[in-house]
Design a protein around this motif. Structure first.
Motif: not given
Length: 335
Positions: A80-84, A281-284, A251-263
């Motif tokens: 995936p060609i993303e931010h980094v 990434i910017r959304a972090a 990476n941050d995308d996977v980490a934010m999926a974990v945070l969403a699951a916790l919520r």
């Protein structure tokens, strides 16, 4: 039938007429030729004429002067060609431009034009692959007269015993940070198999530090970037014996999926599960809670890769050591 052609390209002959000098003088001045006794006033007149006319030497002319192309062909894997990755490509472009080299990128994402057709058409000065580079392809490239073939995550017989940019220190940095306060770590592995060249060594870094700290093997779960899959992984970590209390994410995308699951489960980081990502990434910073992450110095990586390419082209001694990639733990709330 006649057609209207576009604007004619300005040539060195045009500059010579404008400056009232010979084409040879234009070439000597604009190419900074050594050992040519040209008065400074004449040099200034040539430069001003070139600027006035908008003259730029052609790529073919530059290649002829140097005896090689000025193109570095960058091969992007099907990632995936993303931010980094986008930032690294831009920084490589800037770093190589400082050496009068042009960075052209070719993506391997299907249905891209076959790689062999690309490098044969361009005949670049060098090829830089971000992923491993097949040895058979590297041999074919060199047989075509392209001497520099470098791979960030595979040697292509470059003499590098380890990747130019190692990934293992990233996982190690995550585990060292969480290992200070947590006795059981999990690893959130990406669900894209093509990212394994990055994910496997990062996981190896986590494993190595867990062993150093006397912690159990990390509990590895594949975490898709979707609520259902992430929720299942979080449930499994919390139900483990002993339970996982800190997660190193790929990476941050996977980490934010974990945070969403916790919520989704009515839980909260870091109270119920600490989470650390990679890349900033910017959304972090906007995550709930803001994400603790590992920051890479992509500018240092770009400069290092450019330096290796230029040194190799110039026949200079090239270090076999990995490129230094200073890592920073950016502490926020999630861990």
């Amino acid at each position: 039938m006649t057609g209207k052609s576009g604007p004619r390209r300005v040539t060195s002959a045009d500059v010579a007429r404008e400056a009232k000098v010979s084409r040879a003088t234009v070439s000597y001045v604009l190419n900074d030729a050594a050992h040519q006794k040209i008065p400074e006033a004449t040099r200034q007149r040539v430069r001003e004429a070139a600027a006035r006319l908008g003259y730029a030497p052609s790529a073919a002319a530059r290649s002829l002067r140097r005896g090689r192309s000025d193109i570095v062909l960058g091969l992007l894997p099907d990632w995936p060609i993303e931010h980094v990755l986008g930032r690294l490509v831009q920084q490589l472009t800037d770093a190589l431009a400082q050496h009068e080299l042009t960075f052209l990128v070719h993506s391997a994402a299907h249905p891209a034009r076959p790689l062999r057709e690309v490098w044969r058409a361009l005949t670049p000065a060098a090829v830089l692959a971000l992923d491993a580079f097949p040895e058979a392809e590297a041999d074919a490239v060199r047989a075509a007269g392209i001497e520099v073939v470098m791979a960030v995550h595979g040697s292509a017989r470059s003499g590098h015993r380890s990747p130019l940019v190692p990934e293992e220190p990233i996982g190690a940095a995550q585990a060292r940070y969480l290992g200070r306060a947590h006795r059981r770590l999990g690893y959130a592995y990406p669900d894209l198999a093509r990212l394994g060249v990055l994910a496997r060594p990062r996981l190896d870094g986590v494993r190595k530090v867990c062993a150093e700290l006397g912690l159990p093997e990390p509990d590895v779960r594949t975490v898709p970037v979707d609520p259902d899959g992430a929720v299942e992984a979080v449930k499994a970590w919390l139900a483990a014996d002993p339970p996982v209390t800190g997660v190193c994410a790929f990476n941050d995308d996977v980490a934010m999926a974990v945070l969403a699951a916790l919520r989704w489960l009515g839980l909260r980081a870091p109270r119920d599960l600490a989470v650390i990502g990679v890349d900033d990434i910017r959304a972090a910073a906007l995550a709930r809670p803001p994400l603790t992450t590992i920051v890479r110095d992509t500018e240092a990586i770009a400069r290092g890769l450019a330096r290796r390419i230029v040194d190799t082209l110039d026949g200079a001694r090239v270090s076999a050591d990995p490129i230094e990639d200073p890592l920073l733990v950016l502490v926020r709330v999630s861990a």
